[in-house]
Motif scaffolding. Structure first.
Motif, PDB file in Angstrom:
ATOM      1  N   LYS A 131       6.566   2.187 -21.441  1.00 21.38           N
ATOM      2  CA  LYS A 131       7.738   2.949 -21.868  1.00 21.38           C
ATOM      3  C   LYS A 131       7.530   4.461 -21.804  1.00 21.38           C
ATOM      4  N   ASN A 132       6.285   4.897 -21.784  1.00 22.58           N
ATOM      5  CA  ASN A 132       6.057   6.345 -21.688  1.00 22.58           C
ATOM      6  C   ASN A 132       6.360   6.892 -20.294  1.00 22.58           C
ATOM      7  N   LYS A 133       6.666   5.988 -19.362  1.00 20.37           N
ATOM      8  CA  LYS A 133       7.063   6.441 -18.019  1.00 20.37           C
ATOM      9  C   LYS A 133       8.587   6.563 -17.874  1.00 20.37           C
ATOM     10  N   ILE A 134       9.305   6.160 -18.928  1.00 17.07           N
ATOM     11  CA  ILE A 134      10.774   6.191 -18.829  1.00 17.07           C
ATOM     12  C   ILE A 134      11.270   7.619 -18.596  1.00 17.07           C
ATOM     13  N   GLU A 135      10.626   8.586 -19.279  1.00 16.85           N
ATOM     14  CA  GLU A 135      11.058   9.981 -19.125  1.00 16.85           C
ATOM     15  C   GLU A 135      10.879  10.452 -17.670  1.00 16.85           C
ATOM     16  N   ASP A 136       9.735  10.086 -17.079  1.00 19.04           N
ATOM     17  CA  ASP A 136       9.513  10.437 -15.665  1.00 19.04           C
ATOM     18  C   ASP A 136      10.606   9.850 -14.778  1.00 19.04           C
ATOM     19  N   ALA A 137      10.938   8.588 -15.047  1.00 23.84           N
ATOM     20  CA  ALA A 137      11.948   7.906 -14.239  1.00 23.84           C
ATOM     21  C   ALA A 137      13.292   8.624 -14.364  1.00 23.84           C
ATOM     22  N   GLU A 140       0.821  -1.216   0.000  1.00 27.88           N
ATOM     23  CA  GLU A 140       0.000   0.000   0.000  1.00 27.88           C
ATOM     24  C   GLU A 140       0.854   1.265   0.000  1.00 27.88           C
ATOM     25  N   ASN A 141       2.161   1.114   0.226  1.00 28.32           N
ATOM     26  CA  ASN A 141       3.032   2.286   0.287  1.00 28.32           C
ATOM     27  C   ASN A 141       3.891   2.488  -0.946  1.00 28.32           C
ATOM     28  N   VAL A 142       3.667   1.662  -1.958  1.00 29.59           N
ATOM     29  CA  VAL A 142       4.544   1.751  -3.127  1.00 29.59           C
ATOM     30  C   VAL A 142       3.752   1.529  -4.423  1.00 29.59           C
ATOM     31  N   GLU A 143       4.063   2.370  -5.388  1.00 35.13           N
ATOM     32  CA  GLU A 143       3.496   2.204  -6.730  1.00 35.13           C
ATOM     33  C   GLU A 143       4.538   1.481  -7.577  1.00 35.13           C
ATOM     34  N   ILE A 144       4.112   0.442  -8.256  1.00 43.71           N
ATOM     35  CA  ILE A 144       5.046  -0.363  -9.050  1.00 43.71           C
ATOM     36  C   ILE A 144       4.897   0.019 -10.520  1.00 43.71           C
ATOM     37  N   ILE A 145       5.994   0.389 -11.155  1.00 45.18           N
ATOM     38  CA  ILE A 145       5.936   0.735 -12.584  1.00 45.18           C
ATOM     39  C   ILE A 145       6.927  -0.127 -13.353  1.00 45.18           C
ATOM     40  N   HIS A 146       6.393  -0.853 -14.333  1.00 41.20           N
ATOM     41  CA  HIS A 146       7.200  -1.728 -15.192  1.00 41.20           C
ATOM     42  C   HIS A 146       7.554  -0.935 -16.442  1.00 41.20           C
ATOM     43  N   LEU A 147       8.804  -0.482 -16.511  1.00 36.61           N
ATOM     44  CA  LEU A 147       9.200   0.402 -17.610  1.00 36.61           C
ATOM     45  C   LEU A 147       9.262  -0.322 -18.952  1.00 36.61           C
ATOM     46  N   GLY A 148       9.401  -1.630 -18.926  1.00 34.12           N
ATOM     47  CA  GLY A 148       9.386  -2.378 -20.177  1.00 34.12           C
ATOM     48  C   GLY A 148       8.001  -2.364 -20.810  1.00 34.12           C
ATOM     49  N   GLY A 165      19.784  -4.515 -12.306  1.00 34.84           N
ATOM     50  CA  GLY A 165      19.106  -5.352 -13.283  1.00 34.84           C
ATOM     51  C   GLY A 165      19.453  -4.927 -14.685  1.00 34.84           C
ATOM     52  N   ALA A 166      19.253  -3.643 -14.974  1.00 35.07           N
ATOM     53  CA  ALA A 166      19.520  -3.118 -16.310  1.00 35.07           C
ATOM     54  C   ALA A 166      19.678  -1.613 -16.219  1.00 35.07           C
ATOM     55  N   SER A 167      20.463  -1.053 -17.109  1.00 33.26           N
ATOM     56  CA  SER A 167      20.564   0.401 -17.149  1.00 33.26           C
ATOM     57  C   SER A 167      19.300   0.958 -17.790  1.00 33.26           C
ATOM     58  N   ILE A 168      19.027   2.213 -17.515  1.00 35.45           N
ATOM     59  CA  ILE A 168      17.839   2.839 -18.079  1.00 35.45           C
ATOM     60  C   ILE A 168      17.955   2.901 -19.602  1.00 35.45           C
ATOM     61  N   GLU A 169      19.180   2.977 -20.104  1.00 37.51           N
ATOM     62  CA  GLU A 169      19.380   2.985 -21.561  1.00 37.51           C
ATOM     63  C   GLU A 169      18.934   1.663 -22.177  1.00 37.51           C
ATOM     64  N   ASP A 170      19.225   0.573 -21.488  1.00 37.29           N
ATOM     65  CA  ASP A 170      18.834  -0.736 -22.012  1.00 37.29           C
ATOM     66  C   ASP A 170      17.323  -0.900 -22.043  1.00 37.29           C
ATOM     67  N   VAL A 171      16.657  -0.263 -21.090  1.00 32.91           N
ATOM     68  CA  VAL A 171      15.203  -0.390 -21.009  1.00 32.91           C
ATOM     69  C   VAL A 171      14.531   0.286 -22.200  1.00 32.91           C
ATOM     70  N   LYS A 172      15.213   1.283 -22.766  1.00 33.12           N
ATOM     71  CA  LYS A 172      14.627   2.024 -23.898  1.00 33.12           C
ATOM     72  C   LYS A 172      14.516   1.171 -25.153  1.00 33.12           C
ATOM     73  N   ASN A 173      15.337   0.135 -25.252  1.00 31.54           N
ATOM     74  CA  ASN A 173      15.366  -0.666 -26.486  1.00 31.54           C
ATOM     75  C   ASN A 173      14.231  -1.690 -26.548  1.00 31.54           C
TER      76      ASN A 173
END
Lengths: 77, 77
Positions: B39-45, B28-36, B69-77
């Motif tokens: 992907k439109n949340k990557i900019e926020d991150a 209840e204290n955390v919002e989970i966002i799967h950037l894979g 786990g992975a760099s944010i750059e890798d998540v963009k691909n």
């Protein structure tokens, strides 16, 4: 609940992470160990799988390495 | 309390850390966002300072990079 253990070494990254962890999970749920001051705990930390500080060992034994302050090797010096 | 945000990308390290974080601070204290998947949340991150996943952005805006786990750059691909 069994406590988590937060290992740190007094570095600025460690102190910042310590404040965040205490704020998130509560001081009553975490034991704080300063490996720079308490070098006889370094072996325990290594056995738990701690490779750098700050790190949080969860009650079920997982190690969460948080940001990066110093490697465990550096703490030995 | 404002929620923390846990960013991940579905990698095994991410999933393991997600379980630990939920167990430690409560779902209840955390919002989970799967950037894979989101992907439109990557900019926020990135704006929040997330450089790799998994990462937890605390209610006061600090970024805790947890293990790797992975760099944010890798998540963009």
């Amino acid at each position: 609940m069994k406590k988590s253990i937060f290992y740190h070494a007094g570095c600025p990254v460690c102190i910042s992470a310590e404040h965040d962890i205490i704020s998130l999970i509560g001081l009553e749920n975490v034991e704080i160990i300063h490996l720079g001051n308490d070098k006889n705990k370094i072996e325990d930390a290594e056995k738990a799988g701690v490779m750098s500080v700050p790190a949080l060992v969860t009650p079920n034994g997982n190690v969460l390495h948080i940001n990066f302050g110093a490697s465990i090797e550096d703490v030995k010096n």
